[in-house]
Design an enzyme around this catalytic site. Sequence first.
Site, short mmCIF file in Angstrom:
data_model
loop_
_atom_site.label_atom_id
_atom_site.label_comp_id
_atom_site.label_asym_id
_atom_site.label_seq_id
_atom_site.Cartn_x
_atom_site.Cartn_y
_atom_site.Cartn_z
N HIS A 18 48.01 23.90 44.58
CA HIS A 18 46.64 24.43 44.69
C HIS A 18 45.88 23.73 45.82
O HIS A 18 45.16 24.36 46.59
CB HIS A 18 45.88 24.22 43.36
N LYS A 42 41.73 31.14 24.85
CA LYS A 42 42.90 30.43 25.38
C LYS A 42 42.59 28.95 25.48
O LYS A 42 41.67 28.54 26.19
CB LYS A 42 43.24 31.00 26.77
N ARG A 91 54.15 32.20 45.65
CA ARG A 91 55.34 31.35 45.72
C ARG A 91 56.62 32.16 45.80
O ARG A 91 57.58 31.74 46.42
CB ARG A 91 55.43 30.45 44.47
N SER A 129 51.73 24.85 37.34
CA SER A 129 50.95 24.19 36.28
C SER A 129 51.72 24.20 34.97
O SER A 129 51.68 23.23 34.21
CB SER A 129 49.61 24.91 36.08
P1 ADP Z 1 46.31 31.93 37.19
O1 ADP Z 1 46.32 31.55 35.74
O2 ADP Z 1 45.15 32.79 37.57
O3 ADP Z 1 47.61 32.43 37.75
P2 ADP Z 1 46.88 29.37 38.40
O4 ADP Z 1 46.00 28.18 38.22
O5 ADP Z 1 48.21 29.31 37.76
O6 ADP Z 1 46.00 30.57 37.91
O7 ADP Z 1 47.09 29.68 39.95
C1 ADP Z 1 46.02 30.00 40.79
C2 ADP Z 1 46.57 30.54 42.11
O8 ADP Z 1 47.30 29.52 42.78
C3 ADP Z 1 47.52 31.73 41.95
O9 ADP Z 1 47.32 32.62 43.03
C4 ADP Z 1 48.89 31.09 42.06
O10 ADP Z 1 49.86 32.01 42.55
C5 ADP Z 1 48.59 30.01 43.09
N1 ADP Z 1 49.52 28.89 43.01
C6 ADP Z 1 49.89 28.18 41.92
N2 ADP Z 1 50.76 27.22 42.25
C7 ADP Z 1 50.99 27.33 43.59
C8 ADP Z 1 51.83 26.65 44.53
N3 ADP Z 1 52.62 25.65 44.15
N4 ADP Z 1 51.80 27.06 45.82
C9 ADP Z 1 51.00 28.08 46.19
N5 ADP Z 1 50.20 28.77 45.37
C10 ADP Z 1 50.18 28.41 44.08
#
Ligand code: ADP
Length: 155
Positions: A18, A42, A91, A129
């Site tokens: 992120h 959630k 990703r 995450s």
């Molecule tokens: P959500 O629950 O909305 O998917 P996340 O917190 O999991 O939220 O992710 C937010 C954004 O960051 C999403 O667009 C996800 O694809 C992107 N993201 C998560 N991890 C990575 C990473 N390692 N590299 C690039 N983008 C990422």
Amino acid sequence: MKRIALFPGSFDPFTNGHLDIVRRGVGLFDEVIIAIGTNSSKQRQFPLAWLTAQLDALFADEPRVSVRSYQGLTTEFTRETGASYLLRGLRNTLDFEYENAIAQANRQLSPGLETVFLVTSPTQAAVSSTIIREIHRFGGDVSQFVPFTLPALSA
Ligand code: ADP
């Protein structure tokens, strides 16, 4: 007009993946708002107040990055914040399928709102995450994946 991008997500927890997207987003937009989506049904593993404080400290020297939390529709929150862009990370093909559907729906809900995707940096491609939550829950060291120390989970 200022180019404001909203970077919405659960960020449970916020990872180095992120962080990479935010840093690169700052190069493209005048402002990046990290928007922590909350959903009362959630349960988060890491408390919202804790996460917000960590992110505020992490970006204390970057006035073009701010941290907000919101409930409800992301498109509504873009209106509230004046953002014209959604910033998201990709990703792999699974992300693409999911992100594509969300971006199409958001565009229907809010014509003119553009979703901008940044492809993950190779070093961050495997960071998620979900995986970090699992490793941390079982006592593993996740320090190489996150930009701040995660709190110990109460049993
Ligand atoms: P959500 O629950 O909305 O998917 P996340 O917190 O999991 O939220 O992710 C937010 C954004 O960051 C999403 O667009 C996800 O694809 C992107 N993201 C998560 N991890 C990575 C990473 N390692 N590299 C690039 N983008 C990422």
